[in-house]
Design a protein around this motif. Sequence first.
Motif, PDB file in Angstrom:
ATOM      1  N   SER A  62     -26.212  -5.474 -39.477  1.00 51.86           N
ATOM      2  CA  SER A  62     -26.575  -4.106 -39.839  1.00 51.86           C
ATOM      3  C   SER A  62     -25.319  -3.327 -40.205  1.00 51.86           C
ATOM      4  O   SER A  62     -24.199  -3.816 -40.038  1.00 51.86           O
ATOM      5  CB  SER A  62     -27.299  -3.423 -38.678  1.00 51.86           C
ATOM      6  OG  SER A  62     -26.515  -3.418 -37.500  1.00 51.86           O
ATOM      7  N   GLY A  63     -25.487  -2.102 -40.686  1.00 54.78           N
ATOM      8  CA  GLY A  63     -24.370  -1.294 -41.133  1.00 54.78           C
ATOM      9  C   GLY A  63     -23.565  -0.725 -39.981  1.00 54.78           C
ATOM     10  O   GLY A  63     -24.002  -0.713 -38.819  1.00 54.78           O
ATOM     11  N   ILE A  64     -22.377  -0.220 -40.322  1.00 52.55           N
ATOM     12  CA  ILE A  64     -21.494   0.319 -39.297  1.00 52.55           C
ATOM     13  C   ILE A  64     -22.089   1.570 -38.643  1.00 52.55           C
ATOM     14  O   ILE A  64     -21.743   1.918 -37.518  1.00 52.55           O
ATOM     15  CB  ILE A  64     -20.107   0.622 -39.903  1.00 52.55           C
ATOM     16  CG1 ILE A  64     -19.050   0.725 -38.795  1.00 52.55           C
ATOM     17  CG2 ILE A  64     -20.148   1.875 -40.759  1.00 52.55           C
ATOM     18  CD1 ILE A  64     -17.634   0.728 -39.316  1.00 52.55           C
ATOM     19  N   GLY A  65     -23.031   2.228 -39.318  1.00 57.01           N
ATOM     20  CA  GLY A  65     -23.681   3.403 -38.750  1.00 57.01           C
ATOM     21  C   GLY A  65     -24.566   3.089 -37.556  1.00 57.01           C
ATOM     22  O   GLY A  65     -24.949   3.998 -36.815  1.00 57.01           O
ATOM     23  N   SER A  66     -24.891   1.801 -37.346  1.00 57.31           N
ATOM     24  CA  SER A  66     -25.728   1.414 -36.205  1.00 57.31           C
ATOM     25  C   SER A  66     -24.906   1.051 -34.974  1.00 57.31           C
ATOM     26  O   SER A  66     -25.446   0.502 -34.016  1.00 57.31           O
ATOM     27  CB  SER A  66     -26.614   0.232 -36.594  1.00 57.31           C
ATOM     28  OG  SER A  66     -25.817  -0.909 -36.900  1.00 57.31           O
ATOM     29  N   ALA A  67     -23.614   1.377 -34.992  1.00 61.68           N
ATOM     30  CA  ALA A  67     -22.745   1.003 -33.870  1.00 61.68           C
ATOM     31  C   ALA A  67     -23.207   1.618 -32.556  1.00 61.68           C
ATOM     32  O   ALA A  67     -22.981   1.051 -31.478  1.00 61.68           O
ATOM     33  CB  ALA A  67     -21.299   1.415 -34.165  1.00 61.68           C
ATOM     34  N   PHE A  68     -23.844   2.798 -32.615  1.00 56.74           N
ATOM     35  CA  PHE A  68     -24.291   3.474 -31.395  1.00 56.74           C
ATOM     36  C   PHE A  68     -25.795   3.303 -31.156  1.00 56.74           C
ATOM     37  O   PHE A  68     -26.374   4.018 -30.345  1.00 56.74           O
ATOM     38  CB  PHE A  68     -23.939   4.961 -31.463  1.00 56.74           C
ATOM     39  CG  PHE A  68     -22.456   5.217 -31.437  1.00 56.74           C
ATOM     40  CD1 PHE A  68     -21.768   5.273 -30.239  1.00 56.74           C
ATOM     41  CD2 PHE A  68     -21.748   5.386 -32.624  1.00 56.74           C
ATOM     42  CE1 PHE A  68     -20.395   5.497 -30.209  1.00 56.74           C
ATOM     43  CE2 PHE A  68     -20.375   5.620 -32.608  1.00 56.74           C
ATOM     44  CZ  PHE A  68     -19.696   5.673 -31.398  1.00 56.74           C
ATOM     45  N   ASP A  69     -26.398   2.357 -31.849  1.00 56.92           N
ATOM     46  CA  ASP A  69     -27.817   2.071 -31.623  1.00 56.92           C
ATOM     47  C   ASP A  69     -28.002   1.586 -30.187  1.00 56.92           C
ATOM     48  O   ASP A  69     -27.380   0.588 -29.779  1.00 56.92           O
ATOM     49  CB  ASP A  69     -28.268   0.991 -32.607  1.00 56.92           C
ATOM     50  CG  ASP A  69     -29.763   0.721 -32.521  1.00 56.92           C
ATOM     51  OD1 ASP A  69     -30.321   0.756 -31.411  1.00 56.92           O
ATOM     52  OD2 ASP A  69     -30.371   0.449 -33.569  1.00 56.92           O
ATOM     53  N   PRO A  94     -19.868  -5.236 -45.100  1.00 53.02           N
ATOM     54  CA  PRO A  94     -18.441  -5.281 -45.441  1.00 53.02           C
ATOM     55  C   PRO A  94     -17.587  -4.366 -44.556  1.00 53.02           C
ATOM     56  O   PRO A  94     -16.454  -4.732 -44.195  1.00 53.02           O
ATOM     57  CB  PRO A  94     -18.404  -4.832 -46.909  1.00 53.02           C
ATOM     58  CG  PRO A  94     -19.759  -5.174 -47.432  1.00 53.02           C
ATOM     59  CD  PRO A  94     -20.700  -4.971 -46.291  1.00 53.02           C
ATOM     60  N   ALA A  95     -18.089  -3.173 -44.221  1.00 53.57           N
ATOM     61  CA  ALA A  95     -17.311  -2.268 -43.373  1.00 53.57           C
ATOM     62  C   ALA A  95     -17.123  -2.852 -41.980  1.00 53.57           C
ATOM     63  O   ALA A  95     -16.036  -2.761 -41.385  1.00 53.57           O
ATOM     64  CB  ALA A  95     -18.005  -0.906 -43.282  1.00 53.57           C
ATOM     65  N   VAL A  96     -18.168  -3.472 -41.449  1.00 48.30           N
ATOM     66  CA  VAL A  96     -18.064  -4.112 -40.131  1.00 48.30           C
ATOM     67  C   VAL A  96     -17.089  -5.293 -40.200  1.00 48.30           C
ATOM     68  O   VAL A  96     -16.266  -5.493 -39.308  1.00 48.30           O
ATOM     69  CB  VAL A  96     -19.446  -4.566 -39.638  1.00 48.30           C
ATOM     70  CG1 VAL A  96     -19.337  -5.369 -38.339  1.00 48.30           C
ATOM     71  CG2 VAL A  96     -20.360  -3.366 -39.439  1.00 48.30           C
ATOM     72  N   ALA A  97     -17.205  -6.086 -41.278  1.00 57.75           N
ATOM     73  CA  ALA A  97     -16.333  -7.247 -41.433  1.00 57.75           C
ATOM     74  C   ALA A  97     -14.866  -6.851 -41.510  1.00 57.75           C
ATOM     75  O   ALA A  97     -13.984  -7.602 -41.074  1.00 57.75           O
ATOM     76  CB  ALA A  97     -16.728  -8.029 -42.686  1.00 57.75           C
TER      77      ALA A  97
END
Length: 592
Positions: free
Chosen positions: A212-219, A143-146
Amino acid sequence: MSRRSPALLLLALVAAWLGLGVVTAGPAAAHAELVATDPGEGARLAQAPEQVTLQFSEGVSLGAGYARVLGSGGDRVDTGTPAVDGGAVTIPLRGDLPEDGYLVTFRVVSADSHPISGAFSFVVGNGELVPVGAADDGVDVDPAVAAALPAARWLGFAGLALGVGVPVLLLTCWPSGWSSPRLRRMAAGGLAAVALGAVLTFLLQGPYAAASGIGSAFDPALLGATASSVHGLTLLVRVGLAAALALVLRAVWRRAVPPSRPALLLGSVLAAGLVVTVAAVGHPVAGPWPGLAVVATTVHVAAMTVWLGGLAGLLAGVLSRDGADLADVLPRFSRLAAGSVTALVVTGVVQAVREVGSPVALVTTTYGWLLVAKLAVVLLVLAAAGISRVWVQQHLGVARPRPAGRRRVTAHAFAAAEEAEADPAVDSAAGARAEVQAQAAAEDRPVLRRSVLVEAGLAVVVLALSAVLVGTPPARAEIARPVDVMVPLETTAGADGNVQISVDPATTGPNTLHVYLFDAAGQLIQPVEIRVALTEPAQELGPIEVPLAPAGPGHSIGDGMVIPTAGTWTLTVTVRLDEFTARTASTTFPVR
């Protein structure tokens, strides 16, 4: 062109499309869809295949997604890296797989940067089918990414309007405005917003594709997958173009004069590149007529940039000053805005016809309703723009000369005109009238400012709706989904074989039906008799018998099967393999 022409043109084009679309609605296109698999969904095989193949309606990539095969216990049985060739994805399997049920689950990225996910199962030997619901976890966008992705796109759109539209206003309508610090800050801030929006979109594309969650943006793995895609490279190019254009404009503003010819040429190339990087991604590059779509979208984005950037420049510059440049700037911008709005209307309808496909899709899909909302707001924007244009025509006399008797001039203005004509310092009555117009314009400036503020505020809403539309699957892809399912043949003793049913395009009107019959070992079998009937229980329609023709061993075809209305239809296949036993198979599917 009259002030009503853009709105009338919009209504005329939409009405023409609605009328034409009623009788010429075409099949689905745009946005990749799974059209075939090998093995088929629900297939029962005598021995394990060496690979699984997924065929999509257009080119796809794995990107940050996946394509894998799981056993009934959830363990992976695929090996190596899936191969992607255009719209075909091939998943190699381990050798000597045991008799079992297997679940194929995938998440790929279509050419328009949207992820497509799904699952199906097949059986080897006497195994049990794995429920497709076992693959439901982890396929929905966070949802945060969306929420963050449309916000990043909106930031880029708004920044483009300021970073490119404001300099265009100065070049075409207000040369003396190059000395304005406020407009310099607006343009520089706009280009910074373009770069920031592109960077945020780049970071969010990986989590969006991988669910995946927004925390994986820097994966690193997700960043690498995005950077290796055409969409990701385009975003990086956009950042570079915005930075380069900011440097060019900075040098121009230091001199506080219009740009030299070399600076103008370089800035124009960079600005055009920015517009193209916005237009040549997403929906335009996928589906039918990509060349036409990219050109139309480029013109659409350019017209939006010129119009909305000009409005912002007027509010921050001309309408906030003492009015010295009002009579020079507004007539020029009025003509520029009329041309931009006309281009927006024409290209917008072209895009709508391509992305929606038929009028029915406007009221049956999310994309359609968003487009209807955008159209309604655009009409309000055109109404506000009409008020502004009337003000300019009445006070500054442009575009449409009005009879002297109909020109609205205040009593104070008439008195001023009489005094001016009697004053020997005034060379002519024309000069007096010009002074009257300037004075009346200064007195009525709040009216114009309010209408332009409304116009700009509604334009912000249009940009927000556009940002959401970019991330929404096209209506054409949503309204018609071909049916391709494998269902068991049922007898009083239980399942005995399978039937594969294909309905294309699964819309009202003529359709093509394919029926394949398989025995329990997965081999095609020829029936003694086969009948197909359609029913729509909610509307109490049917049964409607479907004429069939043999098309090969175990294969029958119903070419021209007519589905009369929209609804949830049930297709029932009745098979007789001998004189004593009848078998049935049925499936339901939506028709819009």
